[in-house]
Write a protein that holds these residues in place. Structure first.
Motif, PDB file in Angstrom:
ATOM      1  N   SER A  57       3.211  10.265  -7.558  1.00 36.14           N
ATOM      2  CA  SER A  57       4.028  10.676  -8.169  1.00 36.14           C
ATOM      3  C   SER A  57       3.687  10.732  -9.878  1.00 36.14           C
ATOM      4  O   SER A  57       4.355  11.510 -10.613  1.00 36.14           O
ATOM      5  N   VAL A  58       2.618  10.096 -10.155  1.00 33.94           N
ATOM      6  CA  VAL A  58       2.005   9.931 -11.416  1.00 33.94           C
ATOM      7  C   VAL A  58       1.253  11.183 -11.855  1.00 33.94           C
ATOM      8  O   VAL A  58       1.189  11.724 -12.802  1.00 33.94           O
ATOM      9  N   PHE A  59       0.178  11.379 -10.948  1.00 31.79           N
ATOM     10  CA  PHE A  59      -0.891  12.680 -10.835  1.00 31.79           C
ATOM     11  C   PHE A  59      -0.388  13.814 -10.267  1.00 31.79           C
ATOM     12  O   PHE A  59       0.263  13.945  -9.440  1.00 31.79           O
ATOM     13  N   SER A  60      -1.081  14.910 -10.689  1.00 32.96           N
ATOM     14  CA  SER A  60      -0.884  16.081 -10.236  1.00 32.96           C
ATOM     15  C   SER A  60      -1.999  17.092 -10.468  1.00 32.96           C
ATOM     16  O   SER A  60      -2.604  17.026 -11.499  1.00 32.96           O
ATOM     17  N   PRO A  61      -2.647  17.681  -9.407  1.00 33.10           N
ATOM     18  CA  PRO A  61      -1.979  17.794  -8.039  1.00 33.10           C
ATOM     19  C   PRO A  61      -2.494  16.259  -7.345  1.00 33.10           C
ATOM     20  O   PRO A  61      -3.316  15.660  -7.530  1.00 33.10           O
ATOM     21  N   ALA A  62      -1.449  15.997  -6.419  1.00 30.54           N
ATOM     22  CA  ALA A  62      -1.560  14.637  -5.548  1.00 30.54           C
ATOM     23  C   ALA A  62      -0.666  14.807  -4.174  1.00 30.54           C
ATOM     24  O   ALA A  62       0.234  15.447  -4.436  1.00 30.54           O
ATOM     25  N   GLU A  63      -1.255  14.506  -3.342  1.00 29.75           N
ATOM     26  CA  GLU A  63      -0.377  14.429  -1.934  1.00 29.75           C
ATOM     27  C   GLU A  63      -1.009  13.388  -1.132  1.00 29.75           C
ATOM     28  O   GLU A  63      -2.041  13.071  -1.166  1.00 29.75           O
ATOM     29  N   ILE A  64       0.066  12.889  -0.316  1.00 27.93           N
ATOM     30  CA  ILE A  64      -0.423  11.756   0.762  1.00 27.93           C
ATOM     31  C   ILE A  64      -0.723  12.587   1.870  1.00 27.93           C
ATOM     32  O   ILE A  64       0.110  13.580   2.480  1.00 27.93           O
ATOM     33  N   GLU A  65      -1.885  12.579   2.612  1.00 29.49           N
ATOM     34  CA  GLU A  65      -2.491  13.275   3.434  1.00 29.49           C
ATOM     35  C   GLU A  65      -2.159  12.662   5.150  1.00 29.49           C
ATOM     36  O   GLU A  65      -1.500  13.191   5.951  1.00 29.49           O
ATOM     37  N   GLN A  66      -2.107  11.390   5.161  1.00 29.18           N
ATOM     38  CA  GLN A  66      -1.832  10.588   6.356  1.00 29.18           C
ATOM     39  C   GLN A  66      -1.228   9.201   6.234  1.00 29.18           C
ATOM     40  O   GLN A  66      -1.899   8.532   5.356  1.00 29.18           O
ATOM     41  N   ILE A  67      -0.195   8.773   6.920  1.00 27.62           N
ATOM     42  CA  ILE A  67       0.160   7.369   6.892  1.00 27.62           C
ATOM     43  C   ILE A  67       0.132   7.002   8.618  1.00 27.62           C
ATOM     44  O   ILE A  67       0.770   7.896   9.138  1.00 27.62           O
ATOM     45  N   VAL A  68      -0.446   5.727   8.601  1.00 31.94           N
ATOM     46  CA  VAL A  68      -0.374   5.399   9.958  1.00 31.94           C
ATOM     47  C   VAL A  68       0.067   4.003  10.160  1.00 31.94           C
ATOM     48  O   VAL A  68      -0.185   3.294   9.389  1.00 31.94           O
ATOM     49  N   HIS A  69       1.301   3.919  10.961  1.00 32.88           N
ATOM     50  CA  HIS A  69       2.056   2.991  10.905  1.00 32.88           C
ATOM     51  C   HIS A  69       1.823   2.082  12.194  1.00 32.88           C
ATOM     52  O   HIS A  69       1.869   2.838  13.217  1.00 32.88           O
ATOM     53  N   PRO A  70       1.189   0.852  12.154  1.00 34.78           N
ATOM     54  CA  PRO A  70       1.316   0.282  13.510  1.00 34.78           C
ATOM     55  C   PRO A  70       2.452  -0.230  14.094  1.00 34.78           C
ATOM     56  O   PRO A  70       3.650   0.239  13.404  1.00 34.78           O
ATOM     57  N   PHE A 112      -0.411   0.387   7.897  1.00 31.47           N
ATOM     58  CA  PHE A 112      -1.764  -0.216   8.152  1.00 31.47           C
ATOM     59  C   PHE A 112      -2.931   0.485   7.325  1.00 31.47           C
ATOM     60  O   PHE A 112      -3.669   0.033   6.728  1.00 31.47           O
ATOM     61  N   HIS A 113      -2.659   1.967   7.328  1.00 28.39           N
ATOM     62  CA  HIS A 113      -3.794   2.794   6.764  1.00 28.39           C
ATOM     63  C   HIS A 113      -3.161   4.174   6.247  1.00 28.39           C
ATOM     64  O   HIS A 113      -2.340   4.619   6.849  1.00 28.39           O
ATOM     65  N   ALA A 114      -3.902   4.787   5.356  1.00 31.24           N
ATOM     66  CA  ALA A 114      -3.279   5.892   4.463  1.00 31.24           C
ATOM     67  C   ALA A 114      -4.434   6.683   3.703  1.00 31.24           C
ATOM     68  O   ALA A 114      -5.294   5.688   3.399  1.00 31.24           O
ATOM     69  N   THR A 115      -4.483   7.831   3.927  1.00 31.92           N
ATOM     70  CA  THR A 115      -5.304   8.762   2.725  1.00 31.92           C
ATOM     71  C   THR A 115      -4.433   9.348   2.024  1.00 31.92           C
ATOM     72  O   THR A 115      -3.351  10.118   2.433  1.00 31.92           O
ATOM     73  N   PHE A 116      -4.818   9.773   0.787  1.00 32.92           N
ATOM     74  CA  PHE A 116      -4.148  10.686  -0.284  1.00 32.92           C
ATOM     75  C   PHE A 116      -5.221  11.098  -1.172  1.00 32.92           C
ATOM     76  O   PHE A 116      -6.226  10.636  -1.179  1.00 32.92           O
ATOM     77  N   LEU A 117      -4.791  12.251  -1.800  1.00 31.36           N
ATOM     78  CA  LEU A 117      -5.475  13.128  -2.563  1.00 31.36           C
ATOM     79  C   LEU A 117      -4.992  12.942  -4.150  1.00 31.36           C
ATOM     80  O   LEU A 117      -3.744  12.845  -4.237  1.00 31.36           O
ATOM     81  N   LEU A 118      -5.947  12.625  -5.080  1.00 29.92           N
ATOM     82  CA  LEU A 118      -5.435  12.291  -6.633  1.00 29.92           C
ATOM     83  C   LEU A 118      -6.341  13.438  -7.158  1.00 29.92           C
ATOM     84  O   LEU A 118      -7.572  13.028  -7.569  1.00 29.92           O
ATOM     85  N   ALA A 161       0.915  -1.135   0.089  1.00 24.33           N
ATOM     86  CA  ALA A 161       0.151  -0.051  -0.053  1.00 24.33           C
ATOM     87  C   ALA A 161       0.757   1.270   0.179  1.00 24.33           C
ATOM     88  O   ALA A 161       0.635   2.229  -0.713  1.00 24.33           O
ATOM     89  N   GLU A 162       1.870   1.272   0.612  1.00 26.54           N
ATOM     90  CA  GLU A 162       2.473   2.603   1.049  1.00 26.54           C
ATOM     91  C   GLU A 162       3.455   2.805  -0.236  1.00 26.54           C
ATOM     92  O   GLU A 162       3.526   4.059  -0.780  1.00 26.54           O
ATOM     93  N   GLU A 163       4.047   1.779  -0.813  1.00 24.30           N
ATOM     94  CA  GLU A 163       4.493   1.633  -2.375  1.00 24.30           C
ATOM     95  C   GLU A 163       3.764   2.216  -3.278  1.00 24.30           C
ATOM     96  O   GLU A 163       4.037   3.085  -4.065  1.00 24.30           O
ATOM     97  N   ALA A 164       2.555   1.786  -3.227  1.00 25.21           N
ATOM     98  CA  ALA A 164       1.435   2.220  -4.493  1.00 25.21           C
ATOM     99  C   ALA A 164       1.154   3.546  -4.404  1.00 25.21           C
ATOM    100  O   ALA A 164       1.037   4.089  -5.294  1.00 25.21           O
ATOM    101  N   ILE A 165       0.694   4.186  -3.154  1.00 25.85           N
ATOM    102  CA  ILE A 165       0.518   5.582  -2.903  1.00 25.85           C
ATOM    103  C   ILE A 165       1.618   6.403  -3.285  1.00 25.85           C
ATOM    104  O   ILE A 165       1.535   7.477  -3.890  1.00 25.85           O
ATOM    105  N   ARG A 166       2.790   5.949  -2.959  1.00 25.07           N
ATOM    106  CA  ARG A 166       3.917   6.943  -3.397  1.00 25.07           C
ATOM    107  C   ARG A 166       4.024   6.715  -4.876  1.00 25.07           C
ATOM    108  O   ARG A 166       4.363   8.038  -5.512  1.00 25.07           O
ATOM    109  N   PHE A 167       3.712   6.040  -5.246  1.00 29.21           N
ATOM    110  CA  PHE A 167       3.957   5.717  -7.034  1.00 29.21           C
ATOM    111  C   PHE A 167       2.719   6.713  -7.566  1.00 29.21           C
ATOM    112  O   PHE A 167       2.923   7.569  -8.408  1.00 29.21           O
ATOM    113  N   TYR A 168       1.524   6.393  -6.982  1.00 31.25           N
ATOM    114  CA  TYR A 168       0.261   7.229  -7.552  1.00 31.25           C
ATOM    115  C   TYR A 168       0.269   8.760  -7.455  1.00 31.25           C
ATOM    116  O   TYR A 168       0.031   9.629  -8.394  1.00 31.25           O
TER     117      TYR A 168
END
Length: 121
Positions: free
Chosen positions: A19-32, A38-44, A10-17
């Motif tokens: 990087s592909v689209f703009s505007p895009a940003e990772i809002e929150q990553i929660v590491h257990p 475990f959980h993240a939100t991002f904007l595309l 999941a983290e690898e995927a959202i970092r890739f996504y």
């Protein structure tokens, strides 16, 4: 909000996504505590998505559900198509169709399906 469930990527995927689209940003990553994401939100492009990692059960993505992105320029669409289809597969080739001046449907290397179309230029 759309939620995508990955099996350890999941983290690898959202970092890739993001990087592909703009505007895009990772809002929150929660590491257990064990260090796995475990959980993240991002904007595309203004759309909020959520991802989770499931280390118990493995579920495949299917093209029956796809993320649809309207690109602002041909260059953006071409770049997204190239990056998303790399190590993935093309479901509908990039081209002109009656419903869109330029469109493609790809499945990325994680198995997530994307419909890419060109907005009005």
């Amino acid at each position: 909000m759309t939620c995508l469930m990955f099996s350890g990527q999941a983290e690898e995927a959202i970092r890739f996504y993001t990087s592909v689209f703009s505007p895009a940003e990772i809002e929150q990553i929660v590491h257990p505590e064990n260090g796995m994401m475990f959980h993240a939100t991002f904007l595309l492009k203004g759309q909020r998505l959520m991802v989770i990692d499931n280390h118990v059960d493995h579920h495949e993505f299917t093209p029956a559900m796809s993320l649809c992105v309207t690109c602002d320029t041909e260059e953006e669409l071409d770049r997204a198509f190239e990056q998303l289809s790399q190590s993935g597969k093309v479901l509908v080739p990039l081209g002109a169709y009656p419903f869109s001046k330029k469109f493609a449907w790809v499945e990325d290397r994680y198995g997530v399906s994307w419909q890419l179309s060109l907005g009005k230029e």
